[in-house]
Design a protein around this motif. Structure first.
Motif, PDB file in Angstrom:
ATOM      1  N   CYS A   1       0.757  -1.131  -0.022  1.00  0.00           N
ATOM      2  CA  CYS A   1      -0.103  -0.084  -0.070  1.00  0.00           C
ATOM      3  C   CYS A   1       0.989   1.150  -0.172  1.00  0.00           C
ATOM      4  O   CYS A   1       0.689   2.304  -0.635  1.00  0.00           O
ATOM      5  N   ASN A   2       1.933   1.197   0.661  1.00  0.00           N
ATOM      6  CA  ASN A   2       2.716   2.434   0.734  1.00  0.00           C
ATOM      7  C   ASN A   2       3.160   2.731  -0.448  1.00  0.00           C
ATOM      8  O   ASN A   2       3.731   3.892  -0.914  1.00  0.00           O
ATOM      9  N   ALA A   3       3.815   1.599  -1.405  1.00  0.00           N
ATOM     10  CA  ALA A   3       4.335   1.810  -2.518  1.00  0.00           C
ATOM     11  C   ALA A   3       3.468   2.433  -3.673  1.00  0.00           C
ATOM     12  O   ALA A   3       3.482   3.436  -4.318  1.00  0.00           O
ATOM     13  N   ARG A   4       2.042   1.992  -3.500  1.00  0.00           N
ATOM     14  CA  ARG A   4       1.079   2.657  -4.292  1.00  0.00           C
ATOM     15  C   ARG A   4       0.916   4.233  -3.956  1.00  0.00           C
ATOM     16  O   ARG A   4       0.648   4.921  -5.016  1.00  0.00           O
ATOM     17  N   ILE A   5       1.106   4.734  -2.636  1.00  0.00           N
ATOM     18  CA  ILE A   5       1.063   5.904  -2.317  1.00  0.00           C
ATOM     19  C   ILE A   5       2.400   6.797  -2.402  1.00  0.00           C
ATOM     20  O   ILE A   5       2.141   7.840  -2.632  1.00  0.00           O
ATOM     21  N   GLY A   6       3.151   6.103  -2.773  1.00  0.00           N
ATOM     22  CA  GLY A   6       4.413   6.825  -3.042  1.00  0.00           C
ATOM     23  C   GLY A   6       5.649   6.886  -2.151  1.00  0.00           C
ATOM     24  O   GLY A   6       6.499   7.961  -2.163  1.00  0.00           O
ATOM     25  N   LEU A   7       5.205   6.141  -0.860  1.00  0.00           N
ATOM     26  CA  LEU A   7       6.097   6.399   0.393  1.00  0.00           C
ATOM     27  C   LEU A   7       7.497   5.711   0.033  1.00  0.00           C
ATOM     28  O   LEU A   7       7.605   4.521   0.320  1.00  0.00           O
ATOM     29  N   THR A   8       8.449   6.451  -0.665  1.00  0.00           N
ATOM     30  CA  THR A   8       9.645   5.573  -0.984  1.00  0.00           C
ATOM     31  C   THR A   8      10.668   5.296   0.163  1.00  0.00           C
ATOM     32  O   THR A   8      11.830   4.921   0.064  1.00  0.00           O
ATOM     33  N   ARG A   9      10.595   6.353   1.366  1.00  0.00           N
ATOM     34  CA  ARG A   9      11.575   6.191   2.412  1.00  0.00           C
ATOM     35  C   ARG A   9      10.963   5.395   3.707  1.00  0.00           C
ATOM     36  O   ARG A   9      11.664   5.742   4.495  1.00  0.00           O
ATOM     37  N   THR A  10       9.935   4.861   3.562  1.00  0.00           N
ATOM     38  CA  THR A  10       9.147   4.282   4.754  1.00  0.00           C
ATOM     39  C   THR A  10       9.702   2.828   4.728  1.00  0.00           C
ATOM     40  O   THR A  10       9.045   2.071   3.825  1.00  0.00           O
ATOM     41  N   VAL A  11       9.846   2.394   5.733  1.00  0.00           N
ATOM     42  CA  VAL A  11      10.158   0.866   5.903  1.00  0.00           C
ATOM     43  C   VAL A  11       9.201   0.317   6.933  1.00  0.00           C
ATOM     44  O   VAL A  11       9.470   0.778   8.381  1.00  0.00           O
ATOM     45  N   VAL A  12       8.439  -0.628   6.652  1.00  0.00           N
ATOM     46  CA  VAL A  12       7.551  -1.128   7.651  1.00  0.00           C
ATOM     47  C   VAL A  12       7.943  -2.221   8.614  1.00  0.00           C
ATOM     48  O   VAL A  12       8.702  -3.162   7.988  1.00  0.00           O
ATOM     49  N   ASN A  13       7.562  -2.167   9.750  1.00  0.00           N
ATOM     50  CA  ASN A  13       8.130  -3.107  10.674  1.00  0.00           C
ATOM     51  C   ASN A  13       6.889  -3.938  11.058  1.00  0.00           C
ATOM     52  O   ASN A  13       5.825  -3.749  11.245  1.00  0.00           O
ATOM     53  N   THR A  14       7.615  -5.276  11.254  1.00  0.00           N
ATOM     54  CA  THR A  14       6.385  -6.174  11.833  1.00  0.00           C
ATOM     55  C   THR A  14       5.931  -5.876  13.108  1.00  0.00           C
ATOM     56  O   THR A  14       4.780  -5.897  13.327  1.00  0.00           O
ATOM     57  N   ALA A  15       6.598  -5.235  14.012  1.00  0.00           N
ATOM     58  CA  ALA A  15       6.155  -4.484  15.107  1.00  0.00           C
ATOM     59  C   ALA A  15       5.987  -2.977  14.637  1.00  0.00           C
ATOM     60  O   ALA A  15       6.709  -2.184  14.458  1.00  0.00           O
ATOM     61  N   TRP A  16       4.699  -2.739  14.320  1.00  0.00           N
ATOM     62  CA  TRP A  16       4.290  -1.882  13.544  1.00  0.00           C
ATOM     63  C   TRP A  16       4.769  -0.291  13.942  1.00  0.00           C
ATOM     64  O   TRP A  16       5.054   0.632  13.187  1.00  0.00           O
ATOM     65  N   GLY A  17       5.034  -0.275  15.288  1.00  0.00           N
ATOM     66  CA  GLY A  17       5.309   1.037  15.747  1.00  0.00           C
ATOM     67  C   GLY A  17       6.695   1.400  15.801  1.00  0.00           C
ATOM     68  O   GLY A  17       7.179   2.619  15.776  1.00  0.00           O
ATOM     69  N   LEU A  18       7.516   0.345  15.049  1.00  0.00           N
ATOM     70  CA  LEU A  18       8.969   0.718  15.013  1.00  0.00           C
ATOM     71  C   LEU A  18       9.101   0.929  13.242  1.00  0.00           C
ATOM     72  O   LEU A  18      10.339   0.844  12.724  1.00  0.00           O
ATOM     73  N   THR A  19       8.118   1.249  12.555  1.00  0.00           N
ATOM     74  CA  THR A  19       8.169   1.459  11.291  1.00  0.00           C
ATOM     75  C   THR A  19       9.019   2.679  11.098  1.00  0.00           C
ATOM     76  O   THR A  19       8.874   3.572  12.091  1.00  0.00           O
ATOM     77  N   LYS A  20       9.844   2.795  10.180  1.00  0.00           N
ATOM     78  CA  LYS A  20      10.584   4.017   9.924  1.00  0.00           C
ATOM     79  C   LYS A  20      10.244   4.831   8.925  1.00  0.00           C
ATOM     80  O   LYS A  20       9.578   4.225   7.795  1.00  0.00           O
ATOM     81  N   THR A  21      10.109   6.210   8.914  1.00  0.00           N
ATOM     82  CA  THR A  21       9.622   7.125   7.925  1.00  0.00           C
ATOM     83  C   THR A  21      10.383   8.622   8.004  1.00  0.00           C
ATOM     84  O   THR A  21      11.098   8.816   8.852  1.00  0.00           O
ATOM     85  N   THR A  22      10.076   9.205   6.989  1.00  0.00           N
ATOM     86  CA  THR A  22      10.416  10.650   6.956  1.00  0.00           C
ATOM     87  C   THR A  22       9.426  11.587   7.021  1.00  0.00           C
ATOM     88  O   THR A  22       8.039  11.435   6.614  1.00  0.00           O
ATOM     89  N   VAL A  23       9.521  12.908   7.259  1.00  0.00           N
ATOM     90  CA  VAL A  23       8.629  13.818   6.979  1.00  0.00           C
ATOM     91  C   VAL A  23       8.108  14.239   5.515  1.00  0.00           C
ATOM     92  O   VAL A  23       6.894  14.411   5.393  1.00  0.00           O
ATOM     93  N   ASN A  24       9.100  13.909   4.504  1.00  0.00           N
ATOM     94  CA  ASN A  24       8.696  14.093   3.190  1.00  0.00           C
ATOM     95  C   ASN A  24       7.638  13.126   3.018  1.00  0.00           C
ATOM     96  O   ASN A  24       6.533  13.337   2.201  1.00  0.00           O
ATOM     97  N   ASP A  25       7.969  11.729   3.275  1.00  0.00           N
ATOM     98  CA  ASP A  25       6.832  10.542   3.203  1.00  0.00           C
ATOM     99  C   ASP A  25       5.636  10.884   3.729  1.00  0.00           C
ATOM    100  O   ASP A  25       4.444  10.638   3.152  1.00  0.00           O
ATOM    101  N   GLN A  26       5.584  11.549   4.899  1.00  0.00           N
ATOM    102  CA  GLN A  26       4.453  11.725   5.620  1.00  0.00           C
ATOM    103  C   GLN A  26       3.616  12.652   4.829  1.00  0.00           C
ATOM    104  O   GLN A  26       2.304  12.659   4.937  1.00  0.00           O
ATOM    105  N   LEU A  27       4.133  13.798   4.149  1.00  0.00           N
ATOM    106  CA  LEU A  27       3.184  14.822   3.143  1.00  0.00           C
ATOM    107  C   LEU A  27       2.620  13.876   2.308  1.00  0.00           C
ATOM    108  O   LEU A  27       1.576  14.344   1.722  1.00  0.00           O
ATOM    109  N   LYS A  28       3.376  13.155   1.635  1.00  0.00           N
ATOM    110  CA  LYS A  28       2.707  12.031   0.631  1.00  0.00           C
ATOM    111  C   LYS A  28       1.609  11.460   1.050  1.00  0.00           C
ATOM    112  O   LYS A  28       0.503  11.424   0.478  1.00  0.00           O
ATOM    113  N   LEU A  29       1.724  10.936   2.243  1.00  0.00           N
ATOM    114  CA  LEU A  29       0.652  10.184   2.846  1.00  0.00           C
ATOM    115  C   LEU A  29      -0.762  11.199   3.131  1.00  0.00           C
ATOM    116  O   LEU A  29      -1.744  10.652   2.753  1.00  0.00           O
TER     117      LEU A  29
END
Length: 308
Positions: free
Chosen positions: A173-201
């Motif tokens: 889903c993130n790829a479809r939204i264009g979140l190119t620097r967000t890395v999802v973790n199985t422990a969802w709260g430890l997912t890594k992201t950037t402010v630029n990706d959050q603007l895309k979201l």
């Protein structure tokens, strides 16, 4: 008859004398010499071309002036944030003003733990999966999504995350939204992201030309604009009277970080005159209240300097 001829001769003589006086007036040229001069311009006749004013040079267009002003404001904001960062925990911020098209970011590519702001990504994934199946979200899905967003309920989030397919599903889903620097973790709260990706979201949750249809966008807006009052901090702190704020906040403390806090806030401020998305991420805060104070101050600085 003789008297008539005399009168005619007298009139002719007056014309000749008068004309000679006129011609004599015009004989003086600029060199001071006599003869051959032109009449002063004030006394010229006929179709001689009239002098024209020199064309006025064309200056910057209104659009160019506005762009220059926005760039100047961004430089001033850079300076203000750098000054604040000298004595504050680490943070990043990004702003998208959809009215002007201006996007600003400070440390926009730095990755941070999402904590609970990942719940907005999970919400987008739920809405996309429902669309792909040609249906609305089920009542069971909505019974998890509502507390996940409004109350930041972790148990509801874990259940919905697993229901959607976990890390791999949310990553798609993130790829479809264009979140190119967000890395999802199985422990969802430890997912890594950037402010630029959050603007895309945030854009994906509202853009008519984005992946979400009108009904999905309404669902996201309704949930993120009606969070519990205990969750109503961060981005809403910059909203003025008459403006609407949407928000998803995140906070977490971990032993691995020495008990320091990650405090994040993402959301939008809108009105007839305002349409702005904001993301602030931070970590190494001494406490949750201190972290909230930091992200709100940073968000307010963007409004102070960018003038949205």
């Amino acid at each position: 008859m003789r008297r008539t001829r005399l009168l005619i001769f007298a009139l002719a003589a007056m014309v000749i004398v008068g004309g000679g006086a006129l011609i004599g007036f015009g004989m003086k040229d600029d060199s001071g010499g006599g003869g051959g001069g032109l009449l002063p311009s004030s006394l010229t006749f006929g179709d001689d071309p009239k002098p024209t004013a020199s064309p006025t040079p064309t200056g910057p267009s209104p659009e160019e002036l506005a762009a220059a002003e926005r760039a100047a404001r961004a430089r001033k904001l850079d300076a203000a944030l750098k000054k604040y960062a000298a004595s504050a925990p680490e943070f990043s911020v990004a702003v998208l003003d959809k009215k002007t098209g201006q996007q600003y970011s400070y440390r926009g590519k730095e990755r941070y733990d999402t904590a609970s702001i990942v719940k907005a990504q999970i919400l987008a994934c739920m809405l996309l999966q429902a669309q792909d199946a040609g249906r609305k979200p089920t009542s069971g899905e909505m019974s998890l999504a509502k507390p996940m967003i409004r109350l930041s309920d972790n148990n509801a989030t874990t259940s919905l995350f697993q229901h959607l397919g976990g890390r791999s599903a949310v990553s798609r889903c993130n790829a479809r939204i264009g979140l190119t620097r967000t890395v999802v973790n199985t422990a969802w709260g430890l997912t890594k992201t950037t402010v630029n990706d959050q603007l895309k979201l945030l854009s994906a949750l509202v853009d008519k030309d984005g992946p979400l249809n009108a009904q999905s966008r309404r669902t996201a807006f309704t949930l993120m604009s009606t969070v519990d009052e205990t969750q109503d901090w961060g981005i809403p702190s910059v909203a003025k009277a008459g403006e609407t704020a949407t928000v998803k906040n995140g906070w977490d403390t971990r032993t691995a970080d020495g008990g320091l806090w990650a405090i994040n806030t993402i959301g939008r401020v809108t009105s007839d005159d305002t349409d702005v998305s904001i993301a602030v991420l931070s970590h190494n805060n001494q406490s949750m209240p201190a972290g909230i104070k930091l992200v709100e101050k940073v968000a307010k600085l963007t409004r102070q300097y960018l003038k949205y």
